[in-house]
Design an enzyme around this catalytic site. Structure first.
Site, short mmCIF file in Angstrom:
data_model
loop_
_atom_site.label_atom_id
_atom_site.label_comp_id
_atom_site.label_asym_id
_atom_site.label_seq_id
_atom_site.Cartn_x
_atom_site.Cartn_y
_atom_site.Cartn_z
N SER A 96 25.75 -4.70 -4.92
CA SER A 96 24.57 -3.96 -4.46
C SER A 96 24.80 -2.46 -4.37
O SER A 96 25.18 -1.95 -3.31
CB SER A 96 24.14 -4.47 -3.08
OG SER A 96 23.59 -5.73 -3.15
N PRO A 97 24.56 -1.71 -5.46
CA PRO A 97 24.73 -0.26 -5.38
C PRO A 97 23.81 0.34 -4.30
O PRO A 97 22.66 -0.08 -4.17
CB PRO A 97 24.30 0.24 -6.77
CG PRO A 97 24.02 -0.95 -7.61
CD PRO A 97 24.08 -2.17 -6.77
N GLY A 98 24.35 1.25 -3.54
CA GLY A 98 23.55 1.85 -2.46
C GLY A 98 23.76 1.15 -1.13
O GLY A 98 23.39 1.66 -0.09
N ASN A 99 24.36 -0.03 -1.17
CA ASN A 99 24.76 -0.75 0.04
C ASN A 99 26.26 -0.47 0.17
O ASN A 99 27.09 -1.05 -0.53
CB ASN A 99 24.45 -2.23 -0.14
CG ASN A 99 25.03 -3.12 0.95
OD1 ASN A 99 25.91 -2.70 1.70
ND2 ASN A 99 24.55 -4.35 1.02
N SER A 107 28.87 -3.28 0.79
CA SER A 107 29.07 -4.14 -0.39
C SER A 107 30.01 -3.47 -1.39
O SER A 107 30.92 -4.11 -1.92
CB SER A 107 27.70 -4.43 -1.04
OG SER A 107 27.81 -4.74 -2.39
N ASN A 121 15.10 -10.55 3.99
CA ASN A 121 14.59 -10.24 2.65
C ASN A 121 13.91 -11.44 2.00
O ASN A 121 13.54 -11.38 0.83
CB ASN A 121 15.73 -9.78 1.73
CG ASN A 121 16.51 -8.63 2.31
OD1 ASN A 121 17.69 -8.75 2.60
ND2 ASN A 121 15.84 -7.51 2.53
N GLU A 161 11.19 -5.99 -1.06
CA GLU A 161 12.37 -6.50 -0.35
C GLU A 161 11.99 -7.21 0.95
O GLU A 161 12.83 -7.45 1.82
CB GLU A 161 13.37 -5.36 -0.09
CG GLU A 161 13.88 -4.71 -1.36
CD GLU A 161 15.10 -5.40 -2.00
OE1 GLU A 161 15.98 -5.86 -1.26
OE2 GLU A 161 15.17 -5.47 -3.25
N ARG A 189 14.44 0.56 -3.14
CA ARG A 189 14.18 -0.84 -3.49
C ARG A 189 12.73 -1.31 -3.27
O ARG A 189 12.40 -2.42 -3.67
CB ARG A 189 15.10 -1.76 -2.69
CG ARG A 189 16.57 -1.61 -2.98
CD ARG A 189 17.28 -2.82 -2.43
NE ARG A 189 18.71 -2.69 -2.33
CZ ARG A 189 19.50 -3.65 -1.87
NH1 ARG A 189 18.97 -4.80 -1.48
NH2 ARG A 189 20.81 -3.48 -1.79
N HIS A 199 17.69 -0.52 3.00
CA HIS A 199 16.46 -1.08 3.58
C HIS A 199 16.15 -0.27 4.83
O HIS A 199 17.06 0.21 5.52
CB HIS A 199 16.65 -2.54 4.02
CG HIS A 199 16.85 -3.52 2.91
ND1 HIS A 199 17.81 -4.49 2.93
CD2 HIS A 199 16.19 -3.68 1.74
CE1 HIS A 199 17.75 -5.22 1.82
NE2 HIS A 199 16.77 -4.74 1.08
N ASN A 251 29.23 -7.29 3.86
CA ASN A 251 28.35 -7.18 2.70
C ASN A 251 27.08 -6.41 3.06
O ASN A 251 26.08 -6.44 2.33
CB ASN A 251 27.95 -8.57 2.19
CG ASN A 251 28.69 -8.95 0.92
OD1 ASN A 251 29.12 -8.07 0.16
ND2 ASN A 251 28.81 -10.24 0.67
N CYS A 265 19.47 -8.66 9.47
CA CYS A 265 19.33 -9.09 8.07
C CYS A 265 19.31 -10.59 7.96
O CYS A 265 18.73 -11.15 7.04
CB CYS A 265 20.51 -8.59 7.23
SG CYS A 265 20.67 -6.83 7.17
O1 SUG Z 1 20.71 -6.90 -0.48
N1 SUG Z 1 24.08 -7.51 0.26
C1 SUG Z 1 22.69 -7.56 0.65
C2 SUG Z 1 22.55 -7.23 2.12
C3 SUG Z 1 21.14 -7.45 2.61
C4 SUG Z 1 20.93 -6.91 3.97
N2 SUG Z 1 19.58 -7.11 4.40
C5 SUG Z 1 18.86 -6.30 5.17
N3 SUG Z 1 19.23 -5.07 5.43
N4 SUG Z 1 17.74 -6.74 5.64
C6 SUG Z 1 21.87 -6.58 -0.19
O2 SUG Z 1 22.38 -5.51 -0.52
C7 SUG Z 1 25.95 -7.84 -1.27
C8 SUG Z 1 26.48 -8.97 -2.13
C9 SUG Z 1 27.79 -8.64 -2.77
O3 SUG Z 1 28.08 -7.45 -3.00
O4 SUG Z 1 28.57 -9.61 -3.09
C10 SUG Z 1 24.49 -8.00 -0.92
O5 SUG Z 1 23.72 -8.56 -1.69
#
Ligand code: SUG
Length: 445
Positions: A23-26, A29, A111, A175, A212, A246, A361, A367
Site C-alpha cells: 500500500s503506497p502512501g501507507n 505497510s 473499508n 474506501e 484514495r 484515509h 500494516n 480500521c
Molecule cells: O488499505 N493496509 C491497509 C490498511 C487499512 C487501514 N484502514 C483504515 N485506515 N481504515 C491499507 O493500506 C497493507 C497490506 C500489506 O502491505 O501487506 C494494507 O493493505
C-alpha cells in the site's frame, strides 16, 4: 425517538496475514515490508479487541476473512492447471499479482462499506455500499465477498439494503467508512454524515501518494442511500502527502463530537461551519482539535492517536477513546490523549488495546471495525450466529490457535501447504459461524 445502538462488525484476521508492502502512501505497510508476521497472534489480538468492546456492552459482530490465496482471481489472469499449479505459476511469472492475491486485507472492516443508518436513509432501511477499494490491487479484490458477508450478517431485505460496490474505476474510487463520520445527538436520531474525499474525478491529482477517495464516489453513495443531511469535505492535501491514506488516520467522531488533527481537512474552518449548519435543529457539534504545534503529523500517524474507537459506554456520560498501545508508547501522543481525557470536554477516558500485528500494516483499532447503527428491531434481525459472545470468542480463539501459523514471511505465501491450511481453517469457520457450504468460492467447486 427510536432507540438505537452502535454495533461493531470487525474483520476476523485471516491466516495469510503478512507484511508484503502493498500500500503506497501507507507508511507502516512500506516500512514493514518483508518482515515476518505472526498470523496467530494477529487473530487473537483482533478477537480480544472484539471481546473488550462486547464486554463494555456494545453489540459486536464478526466478519469472516476472505479466501486467500485468491485462486479464482489468479485464474482470471490466465494461470491454469490444479490450484497448486496456478499458485506456483503465478508466483513465478507474476509475483506482484500473486502477492496481492494472498493479502489478508479484508480484516480492515472500516473499508468494507459505507453504512447509512435507517434514521438517515430515505426509505428507512439501513444501507450498505461495499467499497470498491479501487486504488490498491490487493484491496480491489474484496468487494464481492464483502457483499456476501454483509448479506449473511444482515439478511432481511425489508430492513437492510446491501448494494453492489460502485463501478471499479478510478473516477469512483471508494474506501468506505474510513472516510465517513456520522455525527448526531443520539444514535437513534437523524444525524449529519461527513464524507471526506481526497481528489476530484476529473481533475489531475498530483502528490507523492495516491488520494484514495473521490468526491464523485461520495456523491454517488449519498444518492444511492438516500442519505439525509450530508457534508462533503476535502481531505487535507498535506495530510495525504504526510501519509494519511484515509481520513480516519487523523479524525474520529461519535455522537456530537468530532476529534481531529489540525491538518485533517483542507479547509478546517469551512468544514466546521458546514457541519454546524447541517446540524442546525438537531444538535450542537463539538470539535476537539489537536493543534499541529501539540502533535506533529508524523506523530499522529505513527501513534495512530486518531485511529481509535470513540464510544459511549452504556451508563457513562462522557465518551471513551480506545487507542492502540502505540499511542501510549509515543510520549507526545500519550500526553495529548491524557490531556484530552483530563479536560472537561466530551472525552472522559482513554483506554489502550494491543493490535500490534495489524498496526504494522497501518491498521489500528478503528480500521478493524465497521460501525453499524441499529435500532433494537434491526439488531434483532441481524444474524445472531455472527455475534461475538463469550462462547464464540472462546471457539474462535481455539480455532485460530489451531489453524494459524505463528510465523509467516512474504516468501511463505507461495507455500502450497498454506493454501491447504487456509481452506481447512475457513471450512471449519463456516461451520462455527453457521454460514453453510458455498460461502467461499473453493466450497462451490
Ligand atoms: O488499505 N493496509 C491497509 C490498511 C487499512 C487501514 N484502514 C483504515 N485506515 N481504515 C491499507 O493500506 C497493507 C497490506 C500489506 O502491505 O501487506 C494494507 O493493505
Amino acid at each position: 425517538m427510536t432507540h438505537a445502538v452502535e454495533a461493531n462488525a470487525d474483520g476476523l484476521i485471516g491466516p495469510t496475514h503478512s507484511y508484503a508492502g502493498l500500500s503506497p502512501g501507507n507508511l507502516a505497510s512500506s516500512l514493514n515490508r518483508g518482515e515476518a508476521s505472526n498470523p496467530r497472534a494477529a487473530v487473537l489480538q483482533g478477537l480480544d479487541k472484539m471481546k473488550r468492546l462486547a464486554d463494555l456492552g456494545l453489540p459486536q459482530f464478526v466478519l469472516p476473512p476472505h479466501e486467500r490465496p485468491n485462486i479464482p482471481f489468479l485464474r482470471t489472469l490466465g494461470f491454469a492447471g490444479s490450484d497448486d499449479q496456478v499458485l506456483e505459476r503465478a508466483w513465478t511469472d507474476a509475483p506482484s499479482f500473486a502477492a496481492a492475491a494472498c493479502s489478508a486485507s479484508p480484516m480492515w472492516a472500516a473499508n468494507a462499506a459505507t453504512v447509512t443508518p435507517s434514521a438517515d436513509s430515505a426509505d428507512g432501511r439501513v444501507h450498505f455500499t461495499p467499497a470498491n477499494l479501487h486504488t490498491n490491487l490487493h484491496r480491489s479484490l474484496e468487494h464481492e465477498q464483502t457483499k456476501r458477508a454483509l448479506n449473511a450478517l444482515f439478511p432481511d431485505p425489508d430492513r437492510f439494503a446491501v448494494h453492489d460496490a460502485l463501478s471499479s474505476v478510478a473516477h469512483l474510487a471508494d474506501e468506505g467508512a474510513a472516510n465517513h463520520v456520522r455525527l448526531c445527538r443520539d444514535h437513534g436520531e437523524p444525524g449529519v454524515n461527513l464524507l471526506v474525499w481526497g481528489r476530484e474525478a476529473f481533475q489531475p491529482w498530483e502528490g507523492p501518494f495516491p488520494a484514495r477517495q473521490t468526491r464523485e464516489a461520495c456523491d454517488a453513495v449519498v444518492r444511492r442511500h438516500g442519505m439525509g443531511r450530508s457534508v462533503l469535505a476535502q481531505q487535507g492535501r498535506a495530510a495525504i502527502a504526510g501519509g494519511t491514506f484515509h481520513n480516519d488516520v487523523v479524525c474520529v467522531g461519535s455522537l456530537d463530537t468530532l476529534f481531529h488533527h489540525e491538518l485533517a481537512f483542507e479547509d478546517t474552518d469551512g468544514t466546521r461551519d458546514t457541519i454546524r449548519r447541517a446540524a442546525e435543529g438537531l444538535f450542537d457539534p463539538i470539535f476537539v482539535e489537536v493543534a499541529l504545534s501539540d502533535l506533529a503529523l508524523a506523530d499522529a500517524i505513527s501513534s495512530y492517536l486518531f485511529n481509535s474507537m470513540l464510544v459511549r459506554v452504556p451508563g457513562e456520560d462522557r465518551l471513551t477513546l480506545i487507542c492502540p498501545t502505540e499511542t501510549r508508547d509515543n510520549p507526545r501522543a500519550h500526553a495529548v490523549a491524557e490531556g484530552v481525557a483530563s479536560s472537561n470536554g466530551p472525552i472522559g477516558r482513554v483506554d489502550y488495546v494491543d493490535v500490534r500485528q495489524s498496526m504494522r500494516n497501518g491498521g489500528g483499532p478503528a480500521c478493524l471495525r465497521l460501525r453499524v447503527v441499529l435500532t433494537d428491531a434491526e439488531l434483532a434481525a441481524a444474524n445472531a450466529a455472527m455475534r461475538l459472545t463469550d462462547e464464540l470468542h472462546g471457539a474462535l480463539s481455539v480455532w485460530g490457535a489451531t489453524w494459524y501459523r505463528d510465523r509467516l514471511t512474504p516468501a511463505d505465501l507461495a507455500d502450497p501447504q498454506l493454501l491447504v491450511e487456509s481452506r481447512g481453517a475457513l471450512d471449519e469457520l463456516t461451520q462455527i459461524l453457521g454460514l453453510g457450504g458455498g460461502f467461499y468460492p473453493f466450497q462451490r467447486g
